[in-house]
Design a protein around this motif. Sequence first.
Motif, PDB file in Angstrom:
ATOM      1  N   TYR A 124      34.745  24.387  44.656  1.00 37.23           N
ATOM      2  CA  TYR A 124      35.917  23.651  45.152  1.00 37.23           C
ATOM      3  C   TYR A 124      37.163  23.853  44.278  1.00 37.23           C
ATOM      4  CZ  TYR A 124      38.916  19.796  46.636  1.00 37.23           C
ATOM      5  OH  TYR A 124      39.975  19.069  47.076  1.00 37.23           O
ATOM      6  N   TYR A 125      37.048  23.544  42.991  1.00 35.66           N
ATOM      7  CA  TYR A 125      38.257  23.569  42.137  1.00 35.66           C
ATOM      8  C   TYR A 125      38.806  24.983  41.954  1.00 35.66           C
ATOM      9  CZ  TYR A 125      37.433  18.676  41.246  1.00 35.66           C
ATOM     10  OH  TYR A 125      37.271  17.341  41.427  1.00 35.66           O
ATOM     11  N   LEU A 126      37.910  25.931  41.761  1.00 33.09           N
ATOM     12  CA  LEU A 126      38.402  27.304  41.585  1.00 33.09           C
ATOM     13  C   LEU A 126      39.066  27.793  42.873  1.00 33.09           C
ATOM     14  CD1 LEU A 126      38.794  29.854  39.956  1.00 33.09           C
ATOM     15  CD2 LEU A 126      36.532  30.626  40.724  1.00 33.09           C
ATOM     16  N   TYR A 186      36.407  37.511  43.591  1.00 33.93           N
ATOM     17  CA  TYR A 186      36.631  36.811  44.863  1.00 33.93           C
ATOM     18  C   TYR A 186      37.175  37.751  45.928  1.00 33.93           C
ATOM     19  CZ  TYR A 186      41.606  36.357  43.362  1.00 33.93           C
ATOM     20  OH  TYR A 186      42.879  36.587  42.926  1.00 33.93           O
ATOM     21  N   ALA A 187      36.982  37.320  47.186  1.00 36.41           N
ATOM     22  CA  ALA A 187      37.521  38.068  48.320  1.00 36.41           C
ATOM     23  C   ALA A 187      38.506  37.181  49.046  1.00 36.41           C
ATOM     24  CB  ALA A 187      36.398  38.467  49.265  1.00 36.41           C
ATOM     25  N   LEU A 188      39.627  37.779  49.490  1.00 34.81           N
ATOM     26  CA  LEU A 188      40.593  37.104  50.366  1.00 34.81           C
ATOM     27  C   LEU A 188      40.499  37.807  51.723  1.00 34.81           C
ATOM     28  CD1 LEU A 188      43.698  37.122  47.961  1.00 34.81           C
ATOM     29  CD2 LEU A 188      42.030  35.284  48.270  1.00 34.81           C
ATOM     30  N   SER A 189      40.410  37.033  52.777  1.00 31.66           N
ATOM     31  CA  SER A 189      40.248  37.636  54.107  1.00 31.66           C
ATOM     32  C   SER A 189      40.739  36.663  55.165  1.00 31.66           C
ATOM     33  CB  SER A 189      38.766  37.944  54.344  1.00 31.66           C
ATOM     34  OG  SER A 189      38.040  36.726  54.408  1.00 31.66           O
ATOM     35  N   VAL A 227      29.413  27.906  34.641  1.00 26.77           N
ATOM     36  CA  VAL A 227      30.205  28.389  33.503  1.00 26.77           C
ATOM     37  C   VAL A 227      31.285  29.362  33.996  1.00 26.77           C
ATOM     38  CG1 VAL A 227      30.122  29.630  31.300  1.00 26.77           C
ATOM     39  CG2 VAL A 227      28.263  28.084  31.917  1.00 26.77           C
ATOM     40  N   ALA A 228      30.885  30.252  34.897  1.00 28.12           N
ATOM     41  CA  ALA A 228      31.847  31.231  35.428  1.00 28.12           C
ATOM     42  C   ALA A 228      32.953  30.540  36.231  1.00 28.12           C
ATOM     43  CB  ALA A 228      31.113  32.256  36.297  1.00 28.12           C
ATOM     44  N   LEU A 229      32.581  29.534  37.024  1.00 27.77           N
ATOM     45  CA  LEU A 229      33.598  28.818  37.818  1.00 27.77           C
ATOM     46  C   LEU A 229      34.645  28.186  36.908  1.00 27.77           C
ATOM     47  CD1 LEU A 229      31.377  26.935  40.466  1.00 27.77           C
ATOM     48  CD2 LEU A 229      32.987  28.807  40.919  1.00 27.77           C
ATOM     49  N   ALA A 230      34.173  27.507  35.860  1.00 21.91           N
ATOM     50  CA  ALA A 230      35.102  26.817  34.953  1.00 21.91           C
ATOM     51  C   ALA A 230      35.943  27.818  34.165  1.00 21.91           C
ATOM     52  CB  ALA A 230      34.306  25.917  33.993  1.00 21.91           C
ATOM     53  N   ALA A 231      35.295  28.888  33.719  1.00 21.19           N
ATOM     54  CA  ALA A 231      36.006  29.895  32.925  1.00 21.19           C
ATOM     55  C   ALA A 231      37.088  30.574  33.764  1.00 21.19           C
ATOM     56  CB  ALA A 231      35.012  30.935  32.408  1.00 21.19           C
ATOM     57  N   ALA A 232      36.765  30.896  35.008  1.00 18.99           N
ATOM     58  CA  ALA A 232      37.733  31.595  35.862  1.00 18.99           C
ATOM     59  C   ALA A 232      38.945  30.704  36.135  1.00 18.99           C
ATOM     60  CB  ALA A 232      37.065  32.024  37.168  1.00 18.99           C
ATOM     61  N   ALA A 233      38.709  29.418  36.364  1.00 21.58           N
ATOM     62  CA  ALA A 233      39.836  28.510  36.627  1.00 21.58           C
ATOM     63  C   ALA A 233      40.754  28.455  35.403  1.00 21.58           C
ATOM     64  CB  ALA A 233      39.319  27.127  37.003  1.00 21.58           C
ATOM     65  N   ALA A 234      40.155  28.368  34.211  1.00 20.88           N
ATOM     66  CA  ALA A 234      40.970  28.320  32.986  1.00 20.88           C
ATOM     67  C   ALA A 234      41.710  29.641  32.776  1.00 20.88           C
ATOM     68  CB  ALA A 234      40.071  28.012  31.780  1.00 20.88           C
ATOM     69  N   ALA A 235      41.026  30.734  33.076  1.00 20.01           N
ATOM     70  CA  ALA A 235      41.637  32.063  32.883  1.00 20.01           C
ATOM     71  C   ALA A 235      42.827  32.246  33.828  1.00 20.01           C
ATOM     72  CB  ALA A 235      40.589  33.152  33.129  1.00 20.01           C
ATOM     73  N   LEU A 236      42.650  31.816  35.070  1.00 23.03           N
ATOM     74  CA  LEU A 236      43.721  31.967  36.068  1.00 23.03           C
ATOM     75  C   LEU A 236      44.958  31.167  35.665  1.00 23.03           C
ATOM     76  CD1 LEU A 236      44.076  33.269  38.951  1.00 23.03           C
ATOM     77  CD2 LEU A 236      43.605  30.985  39.865  1.00 23.03           C
ATOM     78  N   ALA A 237      44.722  30.028  35.032  1.00 20.95           N
ATOM     79  CA  ALA A 237      45.838  29.145  34.657  1.00 20.95           C
ATOM     80  C   ALA A 237      46.659  29.723  33.508  1.00 20.95           C
ATOM     81  CB  ALA A 237      45.299  27.763  34.289  1.00 20.95           C
ATOM     82  N   ASP A 238      46.108  30.687  32.779  1.00 16.62           N
ATOM     83  CA  ASP A 238      46.827  31.230  31.619  1.00 16.62           C
ATOM     84  C   ASP A 238      47.443  32.598  31.964  1.00 16.62           C
ATOM     85  OD1 ASP A 238      47.850  31.872  29.192  1.00 16.62           O
ATOM     86  OD2 ASP A 238      45.988  31.621  28.054  1.00 16.62           O
TER      87      ASP A 238
END
Length: 380
Positions: A81-83, A246-249, A269-280
Amino acid sequence: MPSATSTELDLSPLVPAYDSILELAPYQTGKPVEELTREYGVSDVVMLASNENPLGCSPKVTLAITEQLGQLSRYPDGNGYYLKQALADFNNVNVDQITLGNGSNDLLDILARSFASTDDAIVYSQYGFIIYPMLAKMQGAMGIEVPANRFGHDLKAMSQAVQDNSDAKIVFIANPNNPTGTQLEQEELREFVASIPSSVLVVLDEAYIEYSPESNNRALLDEFDNVVIIRTFSKAYGLAGLRIGYALSSVAVADLLNRIRQPFNVSRVALAAAAAALADQDFIEQVKLTNQGQKRWLEKQFDALGLGFVKSHANFMMVEIEVEMEDVTAASIYQALLEQGVIVRPLDNYGLPNWLRITVGVAEENTRLIDTLRSILTDD
Ligand SMILES: Cc1ncc(COP(=O)(O)O)c(C=O)c1O
């Protein structure tokens, strides 16, 4: 014990789903650092074989990961959801246009499984990312390889290949492409997509997009329902070890992909890490600038060493080994570099035996590469 090659393999009485599975060779990864240390006793290894980010990942990711460590007994949010919210904002799409994958490779696989089977064909370019022909074999589908144009995709010929094959179901395009680093013009790509029947999926694999924002073709999604864009956190975001993409379609395609993917294909872990990475995004800007500067430096060094290369729009370079020395080949240089602790990627499996693919490292790594290469070539 030596491992059996596909021809030696005796599965009888078991028969794989498709004969073409027996033609597959496992995906060749860059030599792991640990293996080099074990084999040659080299400890100070420079890893330039897998297009990873030499700057690592955003420091914000570490904190996000730490926060998850007390919850590893719990399944991740299967819908991410959050990512997905963050990705929807970032890419200006709706949440239901997103599919998450265990690395972008997972999504390429899900796409092939969703759309191609034995009666279908998958179209890709010569020197395109090697996973595409592998996916055709995995699905028992026909693989149609279209000859490259100066190492890049020949879109006119690819369009013709689709028109000529009514069985074509998917066209895979990597932009920028791995291993050649070539990039397509936006207008040319738009014309190509417009020429493709709406029953054929056009998959734009943008694994290296952060290194070359001009290769962002997100706008095509609004115009064409048969376009899928694939992205990854493995390259510029520096999360290759975590496995997330991820895929966009269109909503309809995403709905299908989400039925096929495994229930918890992305870890918490991957979901949380990706959200933090995207924000930076400041980190991504720094990654891009470092890569540009170091790539320019490497271009000059390869020129000085008399080695040809293909202009790259990504974080790696394809370098030609055609030196006028006895017994010097790309394979011998690859081996000599390995023995001195520098891992690059030979490209025989792409039909490019005179070329090496070299990931752009940080200054210290690139200097070590060039010094080692110079000493090998000049024998000093
Ligand atoms: C063009 C391209 N697409 C997809 C991938 C898969 O990356 P990942 O599964 O780590 O996201 C790679 C990895 O090298 C790549 O070069």
